[in-house]
Design a protein around this motif. Structure first.
Motif, mmCIF file in Angstrom:
data_model
loop_
_atom_site.group_PDB
_atom_site.id
_atom_site.type_symbol
_atom_site.label_atom_id
_atom_site.label_comp_id
_atom_site.label_asym_id
_atom_site.label_seq_id
_atom_site.Cartn_x
_atom_site.Cartn_y
_atom_site.Cartn_z
ATOM 1 N N GLY A 320 -8.026 15.983 7.864
ATOM 2 C CA GLY A 320 -8.417 14.978 9.242
ATOM 3 C C GLY A 320 -9.850 14.295 9.620
ATOM 4 N N ASN A 323 -10.334 7.823 8.857
ATOM 5 C CA ASN A 323 -9.625 6.799 8.049
ATOM 6 C C ASN A 323 -10.552 6.091 7.097
ATOM 7 N N GLY A 347 -3.685 12.679 5.933
ATOM 8 C CA GLY A 347 -3.829 12.611 7.152
ATOM 9 C C GLY A 347 -3.150 12.788 7.908
ATOM 10 N N GLY A 360 -8.030 10.823 13.195
ATOM 11 C CA GLY A 360 -6.824 10.114 12.007
ATOM 12 C C GLY A 360 -6.328 9.047 12.918
ATOM 13 N N TYR A 376 0.045 6.222 5.472
ATOM 14 C CA TYR A 376 -0.735 7.277 4.659
ATOM 15 C C TYR A 376 -0.268 7.302 3.597
#
Length: 691
Positions: A320, A323, A347, A360, A376
């Protein structure tokens, strides 16, 4: 005297208080505040964070002396997981005294030194920087060490002119901060989070980008300096090879590597005569050559890869992250621009609540969660990770969608659910041994979004592992082939941390570390009401290790993980498996080939075999007899580069643990990018010559 005016100089003019407010921003959301009120030479700081059901909450009182140097500093409140905070520092009459959870002491000092607070706030960074700048940019610190602050650039953030600084010395990683024209704190920032002046929160994304840029520059420079690459074969002689499949060491052997692949694994008898003149030859001096370790629960950072490689960790599973940050970093790791292990990404998907983790993708609806799965999958993530505030009713459809798209499903047990339910709804792996065990310890109405997910573990002291409640879950894990990502080391760190003591998991490395990190590790992270509760945590952790052994005996796949980024905790996680009763060779298999097989990469990584990636670690001694041998890597190979941990540690401000092996340079090369073999970048006096 009525009617008589006093001279102006005799009238006491009250000093107006000045209040400064900053917001703590994570993943685009405000999760905390810093409020500092300055009255003359005194500052009161209120610091509060609520993120993921936890966060420090304490108040600081600071008294400043000449040259912006603190002469008094007190902190009271609670730390990350609710443990009590009480700290005092005072300089007066040529004597500095301090007392914190970690330590207490006193020294004679003609002038006040810069005290490094054990439980500080972002505000402290501004205090440190101003004091160091008055001293020319560097200052000796208390209780030890040295702090340096370097100006990196001047710029504007919105309408505010600021200077950007890097602050190094007390911790493992540097801090970045901005001071305005009056040297007031404007922001502290990194690639993943920001504390910024209230009203300027919209600038947080730009500061995170800047944090990644500045830290990237530092890490790239170190990466270039410590990565030794050759365009000729590397011949590692006089080693015994650990085979995780059989759990044995070979007879004396030779391993040959060309760039990033193992080309030969030979018996020492095949090494006839002198070594080829056109190869780099490394003398293993009878040590063990083993596959690199894996951390199956990590959170990747820009500088963390250097720590991992120095500890012999060549693969991590990122559980995690921010992103955008991770997707930008992964190709930089693959290219060697940034030194670090091979990273497999999971993800992160969280649900919306007051306790949400800001990481995330946070989903407000089931449709949001399903879109997150597809997002993801499109970007090549291996699994999804479900978190605490996720709606338990969404797990089954989300897991089904992940499986349809070829993704695995892992994560915490969402609040008000249970291990049995998530196993039935499609989990392939449960993250953290406490997330598994809490299903046997808590009531259905207990809220694990709070620190209860740690403090509730004290109830394990009385857990009966033969009870139907426990055995029902274990049987379900067997039947559905559900794995456990243990992170026993982080539970040890939290449950057994005690003020003023060095924990068993830290004793082999802590004295080598920067002073701020050393002190942070010597504190209590959980609230302890009395000696009885202390004893219950100790008994509960012993029961946790019994669970580790029981699961391994029952054929449940264990994935060694840490929830940390130093690499030292990977070594300790494997050592804890051995303390639980698992044989050292078996523990090493779980941390090497077993992890690679789980990730679907067993044909490429996890053992020392011809054709596999050369993810290799050289240690002295025999780790199948003494697991502590893995704590002193002498050389690490990954992604076509040779790394000497001693070099990396010196550049990170850590005292090295083991000397590099002797290396003999080839008589001729076809290129290569390396310092002369045999010197490893060290001067004759053993000190590193920095670029």
């Amino acid at each position: 005297m009525k009617g008589v005016l006093l001279p102006l100089m005799m009238i006491a003019t009250p000093v107006a208080a000045q209040t400064e407010r900053l917001s703590v921003v994570a993943n685009g959301e405000i999760v905390g505040t810093v409020v500092a009120t300055t009255t003359g030479n005194r500052v009161s700081v209120d610091y509060r964070v609520d993120d993921n059901g936890r966060g420090p909450k304490h108040r600081e009182e600071i008294e400043l002396g000449a040259g912006a140097m603190p002469v008094g500093w007190t902190i009271a409140g609670s730390s990350l997981m609710g443990g009590p905070v009480s700290e005092q520092y005072r300089w007066a009459a040529g004597r500095a005294t301090w007392k914190s959870q970690a330590d207490s002491g006193a020294v004679a000092s003609a002038a006040p030194g810069l005290y490094i607070v054990n439980d500080d706030s972002p505000w402290a960074l501004g205090v440190y920087a101003r004091a160091a700048l008055v001293k020319g940019g560097a200052v000796t610190t208390l209780p030890g060490g040295r702090l340096a602050v370097t100006k990196l650039r001047s710029m504007k953030v919105g309408a505010t002119a600021v200077d950007v600084y890097r602050l190094e010395g007390p911790q493992l990683a540097p801090d970045y901060l901005m001071l305005d024209a009056q040297r007031r704190l404007f922001a502290t920032f990194s690639a993943t989070g920001v504390t910024i002046r209230s009203g300027q929160e919209r600038e947080a994304p730009a500061l995170m980008t800047l944090g990644a840029e500045l830290e990237g520059e530092r890490v790239r420079a170190i990466s270039r300096a410590v990565a030794h690459r050759y365009d000729v074969p590397v011949r590692i002689r006089n080693v015994r090879v650990f085979d995780p499949a059989s759990g044995t060491l070979s007879a004396p052997a030779i391993v040959v590597v060309m760039r990033d692949r193992i080309t030969q694994v030979l018996s020492a008898a095949d090494d006839k005569g002198a070594a080829p003149a056109d190869q780099l030859v490394i003398d293993g001096e009878g040590g063990t050559l083993m596959p690199g370790l894996a951390d199956m629960h990590s959170h990747t950072s820009l500088g963390g890869g250097l720590f991992y490689l120095a500890a012999g960790v060549t693969t991590t599973r990122d559980m995690g992250n921010a992103n955008g940050f991770l997707l930008d970093l992964l190709p930089r790791l693959d290219s060697g621009e940034i030194a670090g292990p091979h990273v497999v990404a999971d993800g992160f998907i969280e649900g919306r609540s007051l306790f949400s983790a800001r990481n995330g993708i946070i989903s407000d609806t089931l449709d949001d969660a399903l879109r997150a799965v597809r997002w993801y999958a499109d970007r090549g993530y291996r699994e999804i990770k479900i978190y605490n505030s996720f709606n338990p009713d969404w797990v089954k459809p989300v897991a089904a969608e992940a499986h349809r798209l070829g993704l695995g499903v892992t994560g915490h047990v969402p609040a008000f659910s249970s291990p049995d339910r998530v196993i039935g709804d499609g989990y392939d792996t449960i993250a953290h041994i406490n997330q598994l065990m809490l299903g046997w310890l808590l009531e259905p109405t207990d809220d694990t979004r709070t620190p209860l997910r740690l403090t509730g573990m004290a109830r394990a002291a009385d857990l009966d592992l033969s009870s139907p409640r426990v055995q029902r879950t274990v049987t379900a894990m067997q039947q559905r082939h559900v794995s456990l990502d243990t992170t026993a080391v982080i539970l040890e760190r939290l449950m057994l941390s005690r003020a003023g003591t060095v924990g068993a998991g830290d004793k082999d490395y802590l004295a080598h570390m920067p002073i701020g990190y050393q002190r942070h590790r010597q504190r209590t992270f959980v609230p302890l009401k009395d000696a009885g509760e202390d004893a219950r945590y100790v008994a509960a952790f012993a029961k946790l290790l019994e669970v580790v052994k029981m699961l391994d005996d029952r054929g449940i796949r264990l994935l060694p993980g840490t929830d940390d980024g130093t690499g030292f905790t990977v070594q300790r996680e494997v050592e804890l498996y051995v303390e639980a009763g698992i044989a050292p060779a078996r523990a090493l298999r779980l941390a090497t080939l077993g992890a690679a097989e789980y990730l679907g990469e067993g044909a490429l990584r996890g053992s020392v075999a011809q054709g596999k990636f050369a993810d290799l670690v050289l240690v002295a001694g025999d780790p199948t007899r003494d697991i502590a041998a893995i704590k002193r890597p002498r050389m690490v190979m990954h992604d076509g580069a040779i790394y000497y941990p001693a070099e990396i540690y010196q550049r990170l401000g850590i005292a090295p643990f083991a000397a590099p092996p002797k290396a003999t340079a080839p008589a001729t090369t076809t290129g290569g990018t390396d310092a002369p073999a045999g010197t490893h970048g060290f001067a004759a006096d053993g000190r590193d010559h920095f670029d």
